[in-house]
Design an enzyme around this catalytic site. Structure first.
Site, mmCIF file in Angstrom:
data_model
loop_
_atom_site.group_PDB
_atom_site.id
_atom_site.type_symbol
_atom_site.label_atom_id
_atom_site.label_comp_id
_atom_site.label_asym_id
_atom_site.label_seq_id
_atom_site.Cartn_x
_atom_site.Cartn_y
_atom_site.Cartn_z
ATOM 1 N N GLU A 333 0.774 -1.273 -0.051
ATOM 2 C CA GLU A 333 0.070 0.125 -0.080
ATOM 3 C C GLU A 333 0.670 1.320 0.092
ATOM 4 O O GLU A 333 1.630 1.396 0.776
ATOM 5 C CB GLU A 333 -0.888 -0.105 1.361
ATOM 6 C CG GLU A 333 -2.079 -0.971 1.253
ATOM 7 C CD GLU A 333 -2.947 -1.178 2.375
ATOM 8 O OE1 GLU A 333 -4.082 -1.415 2.537
ATOM 9 O OE2 GLU A 333 -2.526 0.055 3.426
ATOM 10 N N CYS A 334 0.614 2.045 -1.030
ATOM 11 C CA CYS A 334 1.156 3.513 -0.968
ATOM 12 C C CYS A 334 2.716 3.447 -0.797
ATOM 13 O O CYS A 334 3.372 3.385 -2.129
ATOM 14 C CB CYS A 334 0.663 4.275 0.054
ATOM 15 S SG CYS A 334 0.912 6.140 0.050
ATOM 16 N N ALA A 335 3.340 3.699 0.011
ATOM 17 C CA ALA A 335 4.811 3.329 0.129
ATOM 18 C C ALA A 335 5.164 1.981 -0.406
ATOM 19 O O ALA A 335 6.278 2.226 -0.977
ATOM 20 C CB ALA A 335 5.405 3.485 1.716
#
Length: 451
Positions: A333-335
């Site tokens: 997720e994201c990073a």
């Protein structure tokens, strides 16, 4: 029954985090077992809450988890504690865009039957503070504002004017705090700098916050207000309730350390309840995945601040790429999405995804209503989940040949990547609202079917 307070404010920037964290640390310093909570999807503030209390900071997000889980999740986190302090989000009545009171601090306070303490930035007002507090106290009669803490008060004369103005409001002043640089916490492009990146300085800041709050607030009155909250009568949330353990106990590696600090405590609890052995590793320091890794979870954080260090750890990047190539389940997720890309701001990353990531001036922020576009290790196609985006980066392309999610707002689009066992996306989700996600992921790690 757990005594409880909600710390709210008329708007962001009033000092909620300073006051809430200071109260948590101050009450913990008096020997109370304090349970820390944060309204909304924020990952960073709970890190400071955990530092103040010695317990995991937990989020209460009515959008991602649903209103019915707020009290159960609260009871789960606060089990065995004397007092719970809940830090609000934004302004008291601000919530999910175009969704009324949904996910607002006011709504959570009502779901918890908890009194609210309003933190007011008094730096540029005197008598007007009474009108402000009166408006907030009368807007929703179901929200009980039990007192106000005046923050950033300049002088004794300023304090006198503020107290005089509030004298007829019916809302007691429970604290007055002067401007204090020592309690400040540095910020950058996504908010406060996480605890993991400034451990020693964060410890000092939390101690200073506790000292300031203890000196400036009526601690006995605040505790009495917290103890006035009625019984909740909610069954505590239980990660094991929906668990279906596989035949073997697979090792799920979870990224941690300074670059990957965004994680909800319930995710680990759900993975363990589903039968996984969860082992945390630090991509900045560890050159290999934990022994026996069958699946990988890479949450959010700040890889853009550590791009060179992450890239320099070539042995681990190769290990992650090899794990992905084997078809093992990977949830990013994201990073985590950025870390799996070919590069981040031109610096080589793991190369699992045929995509390039870079920093952007544009802030992407908001709740998301998502539907799974492709079958994946997290969800079958067509499954609906609610999530949240919060980043100042872009990835090109924004979606793979098999996208992760279809989103409806702020515009209709597909985003993210599903390939082999990889599910990578910008959208943060809270698995307590969909515990079947963790069960599905662990089943795949154990070699079970995805569909």
């Amino acid at each position: 029954m757990v005594a409880r307070l909600v710390i709210a404010a008329p708007s962001s920037g009033a000092g909620k985090t300073t006051v809430a964290t200071g109260l948590m640390a101050a009450f913990a310093g008096r020997g109370l077992a304090v349970s820390p909570h944060k309204v909304g999807p924020d990952y960073i503030d709970p890190g400071y809450h955990a530092l103040a209390t010695g317990r995991p900071g937990r989020n209460l997000d009515a959008y991602m988890c649903g209103t019915g889980l707020i009290a159960p999740l609260f009871e789960h986190g606060a089990r065995g504690c004397d007092l719970a302090v809940v830090e609000g989000v934004m302004g008291l009545y601000d919530g999910a865009a175009d969704q009324g009171e949904l996910a607002s601090t006011a709504q959570v306070s009502k779901l918890l039957k908890a009194p609210v303490v309003l933190v007011v930035d008094a730096s540029s007002q005197s008598r007007s503070v009474a009108a402000l507090v009166h408006g907030f106290a009368s807007w929703d009669p179901e929200v009980r504002i039990g007192g106000v803490i005046l923050n950033k008060v300049a002088t004794d004369r300023h304090e006198h004017l503020l107290r005089e103005a509030l004298g007829e409001s019916g809302v007691p002043v429970l604290g007055v705090l002067r401007r204090a640089p020592a309690v400040a916490t540095p910020s950058r492009h996504l908010g406060l700098v996480p605890v993991a990146e400034r451990q020693a300085a964060a410890v000092s800041a939390v101690a200073a916050q506790a000292e300031q709050v203890s000196a400036g607030c009526d601690m006995e009155a605040l505790l009495a207000l917290a103890r006035s909250a009625p019984e909740l009568h909610a069954e505590p949330w239980d990660a094991h309730r929906s668990a279906d353990r596989p035949g073997r106990r697979p090792v799920v590696a979870m990224a941690g350390g300074a670059a990957f600090t965004f994680s909800y405590a319930e995710h680990t609890e759900l993975l363990r309840a589903a039968g996984a052995e969860v082992v945390t590793f630090d991509p900045l320091r560890d050159e290999a995945l934990p022994e026996g890794t069958s699946g990988l979870v890479i949450g959010g954080g700040f890889p853009e601040m550590y791009g060179n260090e992450l890239s320099a750890n070539e042995p681990l990047r190769k290990a992650v790429a090899a794990l992905a190539a084997s078809g093992a389940p990977i949830a990013a997720e994201c990073a985590g999405l950025l870390y799996l890309a070919r590069s981040l701001d031109g610096t080589p990353m793991c190369g699992v995804l045929d995509a390039e990531a870079r920093m952007s001036e544009r802030l992407t922020l908001g709740y998301r209503d998502a539907v799974a576009v492709s079958d994946s290790v997290l969800a079958p196609a067509g499954a609906r989940m609610r999530g949240h985006e919060f980043h100042r980066t872009v990835i090109e392309p924004g979606a793979g040949a098999s996208a992760a999610w279809g989103l409806r707002q702020p515009e209709r689009r597909v985003e993210g990547f599903v390939q082999q066992g990889v599910h990578a996306s910008y959208v943060h989700t809270h698995w307590a609202g969909a515990p079947e996600v963790a069960a599905r992921f662990v089943e795949r790690c154990a070699g079970g079917p995805v569909a």
